[in-house]
Design an enzyme around this catalytic site. Structure first.
Site, PDB file in Angstrom:
ATOM      1  N   ASN A 108       0.853  -1.192   0.000  1.00  0.00           N
ATOM      2  CA  ASN A 108       0.000   0.000   0.000  1.00  0.00           C
ATOM      3  C   ASN A 108       0.886   1.237   0.000  1.00  0.00           C
ATOM      4  O   ASN A 108       1.994   1.210   0.537  1.00  0.00           O
ATOM      5  CB  ASN A 108      -0.883   0.022   1.259  1.00  0.00           C
ATOM      6  N   HIS A 110       0.856   5.190   1.328  1.00  0.00           N
ATOM      7  CA  HIS A 110       0.142   6.070   2.257  1.00  0.00           C
ATOM      8  C   HIS A 110       0.836   7.429   2.250  1.00  0.00           C
ATOM      9  O   HIS A 110       2.062   7.495   2.334  1.00  0.00           O
ATOM     10  CB  HIS A 110       0.154   5.461   3.663  1.00  0.00           C
ATOM     11  N   ASP A 146      -2.853   0.958   7.978  1.00  0.00           N
ATOM     12  CA  ASP A 146      -1.635   1.707   7.642  1.00  0.00           C
ATOM     13  C   ASP A 146      -0.458   1.288   8.516  1.00  0.00           C
ATOM     14  O   ASP A 146       0.336   2.116   8.982  1.00  0.00           O
ATOM     15  CB  ASP A 146      -1.886   3.228   7.747  1.00  0.00           C
TER      16      ASP A 146
HETATM   17  C1  GRF Z   1      -2.600   9.102  -3.004  1.00  0.00           C
HETATM   18  O1  GRF Z   1      -2.183  10.238  -2.311  1.00  0.00           O
HETATM   19  C2  GRF Z   1      -2.477   7.907  -2.109  1.00  0.00           C
HETATM   20  O2  GRF Z   1      -1.338   7.927  -1.307  1.00  0.00           O
HETATM   21  C3  GRF Z   1      -3.714   8.069  -1.284  1.00  0.00           C
HETATM   22  O3  GRF Z   1      -4.696   8.450  -2.208  1.00  0.00           O
HETATM   23  C4  GRF Z   1      -4.091   9.142  -3.281  1.00  0.00           C
HETATM   24  C5  GRF Z   1      -4.460   8.429  -4.542  1.00  0.00           C
HETATM   25  O4  GRF Z   1      -4.141   9.151  -5.674  1.00  0.00           O
HETATM   26  N1  GRF Z   1      -4.018   6.912  -0.504  1.00  0.00           N
HETATM   27  P1  GRF Z   1      -4.212   8.453  -7.098  1.00  0.00           P
HETATM   28  O5  GRF Z   1      -5.578   7.804  -7.228  1.00  0.00           O
HETATM   29  O6  GRF Z   1      -3.108   7.447  -7.195  1.00  0.00           O
HETATM   30  O7  GRF Z   1      -4.049   9.582  -8.064  1.00  0.00           O
END
Ligand code: GRF
Length: 196
Positions: A108, A110, A146
């Site tokens: 994942n 974060h 997370d």
């Molecule tokens: C990213 O900031 C990710 O870390 C968070 O949601 C956002 C997703 O952006 N969990 P995208 O869909 O990859 O443009």
């Protein structure tokens, strides 16, 4: 042998696009499936334009039954013979029913320097705390939110006039570099934390 990677999204999918592009040049992995829990997710169209198979499993059609939703996800991933799962802006919490099926095989990203700011609104919380630095983390997914071993982190400065939006945009640029680099390491079997 090339590992089959699934990327799970809920939104625009900019991280997903970077992962698909990086896999296109890799002999270690291939983007086998982009799966969304939101039918309207903008990333689905981007994935199709990149030639990647897509699927939607709408959590709202499971009537609050998280176990049934997760069972459907698991089945789709098994059917697609997936070896590794990248969550990329996938906004559903995955429970033990899902995680135990793919132990050590779910990554994942974060938007904070974990273990700081698990959960939502990470950028606003970093600004409120007066942090000088922000960033993002890629970690292995466990049943704790997370949490799980950190596989990589990228740092960016916080600027004096930052808003949550401007900071999120700077962190997102770092996410786009970090996630493909960590994925490549993991595909090579290297889980040493990558620091950027
Ligand atoms: C990213 O900031 C990710 O870390 C968070 O949601 C956002 C997703 O952006 N969990 P995208 O869909 O990859 O443009």
């Amino acid at each position: 042998m090339s590992q089959r990677v699934a990327i799970l999204i809920s939104g625009g999918g900019s991280n997903m696009v970077r992962l698909v592009e990086s896999l296109a040049g890799s002999s270690l992995g291939e983007a086998a499936l982009v799966l969304s829990n939101i039918p309207e997710a903008g990333g689905l169209e981007k994935a199709r334009a990149l030639g990647v198979s897509t699927q939607t499993i709408d959590h709202r059609s499971f009537d609050q039954d998280r176990a049934a939703f997760e069972a459907a996800l698991v089945q789709a991933l098994i059917d697609a013979e997936i070896d590794l799962i990248c969550l990329a802006g996938f906004m559903r919490i995955l429970g033990a029913g899902f995680v135990s099926q793919f132990e050590g095989k779910i990554l994942n990203i974060h938007p904070s320097l974990l273990p700081e700011y698990k959960g939502l609104h990470t950028h606003a919380r970093a600004l409120e705390a007066g942090d000088q630095e922000a960033g993002c983390s890629v970690h292995e997914v466990t049943t704790a939110l997370d949490d799980g071993p950190i596989l990589g982190q990228a740092r960016v400065p916080v600027l004096a006039d930052d808003t949550p939006k401007s900071l999120a945009a700077r962190v997102l640029v770092a996410e786009h570099k970090l996630y493909p680099a960590v994925l490549e390491n993991v595909l090579r079997g290297d889980r040493t934390p990558l620091l950027m």
